[in-house]
Enzyme design. Structure first.
Site, PDB file in Angstrom:
ATOM      1  N   HIS A 107      -2.795 -18.394  33.994  1.00  0.00           N
ATOM      2  CA  HIS A 107      -2.597 -16.997  34.379  1.00  0.00           C
ATOM      3  C   HIS A 107      -1.209 -16.442  34.023  1.00  0.00           C
ATOM      4  CE1 HIS A 107      -6.481 -17.156  36.061  1.00  0.00           C
ATOM      5  NE2 HIS A 107      -6.201 -17.490  37.304  1.00  0.00           N
ATOM      6  N   HIS A 182      -8.042 -10.169  39.656  1.00  0.00           N
ATOM      7  CA  HIS A 182      -8.339 -11.413  40.370  1.00  0.00           C
ATOM      8  C   HIS A 182      -8.689 -11.136  41.845  1.00  0.00           C
ATOM      9  CE1 HIS A 182      -8.047 -15.695  41.292  1.00  0.00           C
ATOM     10  NE2 HIS A 182      -7.897 -15.939  40.009  1.00  0.00           N
ATOM     11  N   ASP A 253     -16.008 -22.877  39.053  1.00  0.00           N
ATOM     12  CA  ASP A 253     -14.726 -22.435  38.482  1.00  0.00           C
ATOM     13  C   ASP A 253     -14.881 -22.512  36.966  1.00  0.00           C
ATOM     14  OD1 ASP A 253     -12.193 -21.611  38.102  1.00  0.00           O
ATOM     15  OD2 ASP A 253     -11.201 -23.326  39.038  1.00  0.00           O
ATOM     16  N   GLU A 325     -13.803 -12.764  37.073  1.00  0.00           N
ATOM     17  CA  GLU A 325     -12.654 -12.400  36.244  1.00  0.00           C
ATOM     18  C   GLU A 325     -13.099 -12.179  34.800  1.00  0.00           C
ATOM     19  OE1 GLU A 325      -9.792 -15.696  36.908  1.00  0.00           O
ATOM     20  OE2 GLU A 325     -11.082 -16.136  38.588  1.00  0.00           O
TER      21      GLU A 325
HETATM   22  C1  GAL Z   1      -8.789 -18.930  39.044  1.00  0.00           C
HETATM   23  C2  GAL Z   1      -8.881 -20.244  38.353  1.00  0.00           C
HETATM   24  C3  GAL Z   1      -8.847 -21.312  39.429  1.00  0.00           C
HETATM   25  C4  GAL Z   1      -7.600 -21.189  40.283  1.00  0.00           C
HETATM   26  C5  GAL Z   1      -7.463 -19.758  40.776  1.00  0.00           C
HETATM   27  C6  GAL Z   1      -6.169 -19.503  41.496  1.00  0.00           C
HETATM   28  O1  GAL Z   1      -8.850 -17.894  38.126  1.00  0.00           O
HETATM   29  O2  GAL Z   1     -10.063 -20.322  37.598  1.00  0.00           O
HETATM   30  O3  GAL Z   1      -8.910 -22.605  38.861  1.00  0.00           O
HETATM   31  O4  GAL Z   1      -6.476 -21.570  39.531  1.00  0.00           O
HETATM   32  O5  GAL Z   1      -7.552 -18.851  39.716  1.00  0.00           O
HETATM   33  O6  GAL Z   1      -6.085 -20.229  42.663  1.00  0.00           O
END
Ligand code: GAL
Length: 360
Positions: A107, A182, A253, A325
């Site tokens: 991210h 998010h 995920d 997302e």
């Molecule tokens: C998501 C990601 C997860 C985790 C989360 C933040 O977008 O796919 O693995 O990192 O963000 O806690």
């Protein structure tokens, strides 16, 4: 339609954070703030006409900085993971921040777009819908990424309660980019913190696997797997199984390949979007349809949630809410089998996601 501007709080370094609330005649309202161009709350009428806040969030800006989770935020410069924090562009190697276990980029790096205070501007679109525009300039070399990037994120709420988020960006050098929101959704109201009985449809025939280092592997057909959400089913059906792709992250995920099988719409007459996801609560009757032009949809069932308090002291629970997302596939800068996430002077970034609400 109306927009209210409010002081949301101060960060520990004294900087002020401002929130904006847009309210549509049908009752839907959305609050966004300039820290992270973040969605703080989203109120939607349920089957009895009562408003439910369907996204998780915190009461103060400092909690957004302190807590992991990217709650409600705009994520960038590259939402999702880049393996080994490395990619090659035009023959040049780039080493970018390895903010996840010192092994890969997650991210956008240590201080991604979610932690920046964006410039803001409230107003109306030509068609009369309210909108809040957020601007951020990401400098050449930020977190190791090449090129200066001017980013605009626009939240727009129409009178009938349709929420659109537009992502636009211009870069002066070629760079990987993937921008997303998010938000953690729970259609019973975020305070309920359990999504297992809510119903989900994902219009995708394939998902991308991950290994136990969270590195993306290959595409798998959803057929005969718990990830077959082509017909509506309870989210819990995919959470409580021994399927290896569920066991690795402890839930969902994964990135799904949004392929248009869910139907299409033209947004504002000229932007083609496909229906990627429908989520529904039998309890409140709230239905959310998500339309997007992004090729991939990372679905994250909140497997790491917990240990924090949300708005009004609500305790966060594991799988208490779910993220959708829209963006690009994990590790796209290092793959050739997925749509290109490389943008630059000849290819400006543009993407739109529309959230539509109804009751059933
Ligand atoms: C998501 C990601 C997860 C985790 C989360 C933040 O977008 O796919 O693995 O990192 O963000 O806690």
């Amino acid at each position: 339609m109306s927009i209210e501007k409010k002081f949301f709080g101060k960060l520990s370094d004294g900087r002020e954070v401002t929130a904006f609330t847009m309210k549509a005649e049908c009752g839907v309202s959305v609050t966004v703030m300039d820290l992270g161009a973040t969605m703080v709350s989203l109120n939607v009428p349920d089957k009895n006409g009562e408003l439910k806040d369907i996204v998780c969030g915190y009461d103060s800006p400092e909690e957004y900085i302190k807590n992991d989770g990217y709650t409600g935020a705009t994520v960038g410069r590259y939402a999702n993971r880049i393996d080994k924090g490395h990619f090659t562009l035009d023959g040049k190697d780039y080493e970018i921040s390895k903010n996840e276990d010192g092994k890969r980029t997650l991210h956008g790096g240590f201080c991604g777009f979610d932690k920046k205070i964006w410039r803001s501007e409230a107003g109306q679109c030509g068609c009369g819908a309210d909108r809040i525009k957020f601007y951020y300039t990401s400098e050449d070399g930020e977190e190791g990424f090449p090129g200066n990037v001017d980013v605009t994120v626009v939240y727009r709420l129409s009178a009938d309660g349709e929420l659109a988020i537009r992502y636009l960006a211009e870069a002066d050098k070629m760079t990987p980019m993937a921008l997303t929101n998010h938000s953690y959704f729970n259609l019973d109201g975020y305070e309920k913190q359990d999504i297992s009985r809510q119903l989900l449809t994902i219009n995708a025939n394939r998902f991308m696997g991950i290994d136990d280092e969270s590195i993306s592997t290959e595409f798998f057909d959803v057929q005969d797997t718990p990830f077959d959400f082509r017909k509506e089913k309870q989210i819990g059906k995919a959470l409580f199984t021994n399927y290896e792709h569920v066991m690795i992250p402890g839930g969902i995920d994964h990135s799904f390949d949004i392929d248009g099988t869910g139907g299409k719409m033209l947004w504002k007459h000229d932007i083609p979007l496909v229906k990627s996801v429908t989520m529904r609560s039998k309890e409140t009757g709230i239905v959310m349809d998500i339309y997007t032009d992004a090729p991939a949809m990372q679905v994250y069932s909140g497997n790491h949630m917990g240990g924090v308090k949300y708005k009004g002291g609500v305790e966060a629970k594991k799988q208490g809410a779910i993220c959708f997302e829209p963006g690009y596939f994990p590790n796209s800068p290092n793959r050739t089998d997925v749509p290109s996430c490389i943008f630059g002077p000849d290819r400006p970034y543009s993407s739109t996601t529309v959230y539509k609400f109804s009751v059933k």
